[in-house]
Write a protein that holds these residues in place. Structure first.
Motif, PDB file in Angstrom:
ATOM      1  N   LYS A  99       0.823  -1.211   0.000  1.00 19.26           N
ATOM      2  CA  LYS A  99       0.000   0.000   0.000  1.00 19.26           C
ATOM      3  C   LYS A  99       0.853   1.255   0.000  1.00 19.26           C
ATOM      4  CE  LYS A  99      -4.238   1.803   2.021  1.00 19.26           C
ATOM      5  NZ  LYS A  99      -5.267   1.631   3.071  1.00 19.26           N
ATOM      6  N   ARG A 100       2.056   1.168   0.539  1.00 19.26           N
ATOM      7  CA  ARG A 100       2.966   2.309   0.541  1.00 19.26           C
ATOM      8  C   ARG A 100       3.606   2.531  -0.824  1.00 19.26           C
ATOM      9  NH1 ARG A 100       7.418   1.116   4.699  1.00 19.26           N
ATOM     10  NH2 ARG A 100       8.091   3.177   3.962  1.00 19.26           N
ATOM     11  N   MET A 101       3.522   1.548  -1.718  1.00 27.13           N
ATOM     12  CA  MET A 101       4.200   1.629  -3.001  1.00 27.13           C
ATOM     13  C   MET A 101       3.395   2.421  -4.014  1.00 27.13           C
ATOM     14  SD  MET A 101       5.561  -2.312  -3.279  1.00 27.13           S
ATOM     15  CE  MET A 101       6.492  -3.082  -1.950  1.00 27.13           C
ATOM     16  N   SER A 102       4.073   2.947  -5.012  1.00 30.94           N
ATOM     17  CA  SER A 102       3.428   3.736  -6.063  1.00 30.94           C
ATOM     18  C   SER A 102       2.971   2.822  -7.198  1.00 30.94           C
ATOM     19  CB  SER A 102       4.411   4.781  -6.601  1.00 30.94           C
ATOM     20  OG  SER A 102       5.548   4.144  -7.164  1.00 30.94           O
ATOM     21  N   VAL A 103       2.154   1.828  -6.842  1.00 31.22           N
ATOM     22  CA  VAL A 103       1.660   0.872  -7.826  1.00 31.22           C
ATOM     23  C   VAL A 103       0.144   0.773  -7.695  1.00 31.22           C
ATOM     24  CG1 VAL A 103       3.793  -0.470  -7.927  1.00 31.22           C
ATOM     25  CG2 VAL A 103       2.054  -1.061  -6.238  1.00 31.22           C
ATOM     26  N   PRO A 105      -3.567  -0.631  -7.009  1.00 27.55           N
ATOM     27  CA  PRO A 105      -4.119  -1.524  -5.976  1.00 27.55           C
ATOM     28  C   PRO A 105      -4.314  -2.954  -6.452  1.00 27.55           C
ATOM     29  CG  PRO A 105      -5.345   0.549  -6.052  1.00 27.55           C
ATOM     30  CD  PRO A 105      -4.414   0.544  -7.240  1.00 27.55           C
ATOM     31  N   VAL A 106      -4.241  -3.174  -7.759  1.00 27.66           N
ATOM     32  CA  VAL A 106      -4.392  -4.527  -8.298  1.00 27.66           C
ATOM     33  C   VAL A 106      -3.368  -5.473  -7.673  1.00 27.66           C
ATOM     34  CG1 VAL A 106      -4.148  -5.935 -10.381  1.00 27.66           C
ATOM     35  CG2 VAL A 106      -5.436  -3.794 -10.463  1.00 27.66           C
ATOM     36  N   PHE A 107      -2.162  -4.982  -7.462  1.00 25.84           N
ATOM     37  CA  PHE A 107      -1.115  -5.835  -6.888  1.00 25.84           C
ATOM     38  C   PHE A 107      -1.468  -6.234  -5.455  1.00 25.84           C
ATOM     39  CE2 PHE A 107       1.024  -3.478 -10.243  1.00 25.84           C
ATOM     40  CZ  PHE A 107       1.720  -4.481 -10.894  1.00 25.84           C
ATOM     41  N   ARG A 108      -1.986  -5.268  -4.699  1.00 27.65           N
ATOM     42  CA  ARG A 108      -2.352  -5.571  -3.311  1.00 27.65           C
ATOM     43  C   ARG A 108      -3.499  -6.564  -3.252  1.00 27.65           C
ATOM     44  NH1 ARG A 108      -3.242  -0.802  -2.003  1.00 27.65           N
ATOM     45  NH2 ARG A 108      -5.475  -0.661  -1.595  1.00 27.65           N
ATOM     46  N   TYR A 109      -4.496  -6.369  -4.111  1.00 28.48           N
ATOM     47  CA  TYR A 109      -5.634  -7.289  -4.126  1.00 28.48           C
ATOM     48  C   TYR A 109      -5.214  -8.678  -4.602  1.00 28.48           C
ATOM     49  CZ  TYR A 109      -8.396  -3.029  -3.625  1.00 28.48           C
ATOM     50  OH  TYR A 109      -8.924  -1.844  -3.168  1.00 28.48           O
ATOM     51  N   ALA A 168       2.934 -11.210  -8.014  1.00 24.08           N
ATOM     52  CA  ALA A 168       2.374  -9.865  -7.869  1.00 24.08           C
ATOM     53  C   ALA A 168       3.183  -9.048  -6.873  1.00 24.08           C
ATOM     54  CB  ALA A 168       0.907  -9.952  -7.434  1.00 24.08           C
ATOM     55  N   PHE A 169       3.601  -9.682  -5.781  1.00 25.90           N
ATOM     56  CA  PHE A 169       4.406  -8.997  -4.782  1.00 25.90           C
ATOM     57  C   PHE A 169       5.753  -8.567  -5.374  1.00 25.90           C
ATOM     58  CE2 PHE A 169       7.371  -9.368  -1.033  1.00 25.90           C
ATOM     59  CZ  PHE A 169       6.943  -8.224  -0.391  1.00 25.90           C
ATOM     60  N   GLY A 170       6.402  -9.473  -6.108  1.00 29.65           N
ATOM     61  CA  GLY A 170       7.685  -9.155  -6.716  1.00 29.65           C
ATOM     62  C   GLY A 170       7.577  -8.049  -7.750  1.00 29.65           C
ATOM     63  N   LEU A 171       6.549  -8.107  -8.593  1.00 29.98           N
ATOM     64  CA  LEU A 171       6.362  -7.069  -9.610  1.00 29.98           C
ATOM     65  C   LEU A 171       6.053  -5.719  -8.981  1.00 29.98           C
ATOM     66  CD1 LEU A 171       4.329  -9.038 -12.325  1.00 29.98           C
ATOM     67  CD2 LEU A 171       6.710  -8.271 -12.453  1.00 29.98           C
ATOM     68  N   LEU A 175       8.200  -2.344  -9.807  1.00 33.06           N
ATOM     69  CA  LEU A 175       7.571  -1.178 -10.438  1.00 33.06           C
ATOM     70  C   LEU A 175       7.424   0.006  -9.491  1.00 33.06           C
ATOM     71  CD1 LEU A 175       4.725  -3.037 -12.394  1.00 33.06           C
ATOM     72  CD2 LEU A 175       6.916  -2.205 -13.293  1.00 33.06           C
ATOM     73  N   ASP A 176       7.673  -0.198  -8.221  1.00 35.07           N
ATOM     74  CA  ASP A 176       7.497   0.862  -7.229  1.00 35.07           C
ATOM     75  C   ASP A 176       8.538   1.965  -7.400  1.00 35.07           C
ATOM     76  OD1 ASP A 176       6.813   2.296  -4.894  1.00 35.07           O
ATOM     77  OD2 ASP A 176       8.273   1.141  -3.736  1.00 35.07           O
ATOM     78  N   ASN A 177       8.075   3.217  -7.402  1.00 36.84           N
ATOM     79  CA  ASN A 177       8.984   4.362  -7.477  1.00 36.84           C
ATOM     80  C   ASN A 177       9.368   4.913  -6.109  1.00 36.84           C
ATOM     81  OD1 ASN A 177       9.076   4.433 -10.322  1.00 36.84           O
ATOM     82  ND2 ASN A 177       7.135   5.556 -10.406  1.00 36.84           N
TER      83      ASN A 177
END
Length: 268
Positions: A99-103, A105-109, A168-171, A175-177
């Motif tokens: 949730k802290r990442m700049s990605v 919400p699809v990844f979190r879900y 999803a976690f790894g991606l 991709l997180d800035n």
């Protein structure tokens, strides 16, 4: 002249509730629940039930019946039932960091739903299969053999659910800035869980390196998983420790402005 005293309105800082000493207490509780859960999980699956290391798929029927009728299986299932609720609390550790990442919400879900489906198939199904076999004596050997196969195939053969979850976690890390977690951990996570695809042949092989107790399917994957699990939690520990208080979701309670998280250098 009126004696009315005009007082200045309270500033947000003055009206805010007192700050707790440790405002990351919730994250630390979730973080330390993880090793507690894995230790209980290990006790249940190894010394209590001896489900792990996996018994051979081609075990003779008398050996299967003896294992499935063991009373220690019932004790193991009872303990696992009591601590099963710790699993979602542990998964919250990952979700908070994503949730802290700049990605998206699809990844979190994806991680959340993947952990739910994987845990149901990979933990609850074996629990009920092995526990059911030991619950009542008198089952036919063929019935116990079916529960035996069902339990191990669910436990070892359900790694595809976790593969999608951790991909999803790894991606998300890659991709997180905001560089919440180091980039190399993202590549390591993706590579680690691509190897979990080696679990697919357990539905075909009954012996050899790709059986559910085989060198590649179980032992190689287990060594990679354990080392990855230790490394990822060291990184998450550092991420929680280094997170600024004004970036916490509860910062608004204390009259703070939630600032964007700083972007560390690339070598993080």
């Amino acid at each position: 002249m009126s004696d009315t005293v005009i007082t200045a309105p309270e500033s947000p800082a003055e009206s805010a509730p007192p700050r707790p000493r440790n405002r990351k207490r919730d994250q630390w509780i979730a973080f330390w629940i993880v090793p507690i859960f894995f230790n209980i999980f290990g006790i249940v699956f190894v010394p209590l039930s001896w489900m792990m290391p996996p018994r051979p798929p081609n075990s003779p029927v008398p050996a299967v019946v003896e294992f499935m009728q063991s009373h220690t299986l019932l004790i193991a299932c009872a303990i696992l039932t009591l601590c099963f609720g710790l699993a979602p609390v542990g998964n919250a550790v990952y979700l908070i960091q994503i949730k802290r990442m700049s990605v998206s919400p699809v990844f979190r879900y994806s991680v959340m739903i993947g952990s739910m489906t994987g845990t149901i198939v990979g933990m609850l199904f074996p629990l009920f299969c092995f526990g059911l076999g030991a619950f009542r004596s008198g089952y036919e050997p063929s019935t116990l053999a079916m529960l035996y196969d069902f339990g191990y195939l669910a436990f070892i053969g359900s790694l595809g659910c976790f593969c999608v979850m951790w991909m999803a976690f790894g991606l998300a890390i890659i991709l997180d800035n905001n560089n919440v977690l180091p980039k190399w951990l993202g590549y390591y996570t993706v590579w680690q869980y691509v190897t979990e695809l080696m679990a697919a042949p357990v539905w075909i092989s009954k012996s050899g390196p790709f059986a559910w107790n085989g060198l590649m399917t179980f032992w190689f994957a287990m060594v990679l998983y354990v080392s990855w699990q230790i490394i990822v939690y060291v990184c998450i520990y550092r991420a929680i420790k280094n997170q600024r208080d004004d970036t916490l979701e509860t910062a608004w309670l204390y009259g703070e402005v939630v600032a964007a998280e700083p972007r560390p250098k690339a070598d993080a």
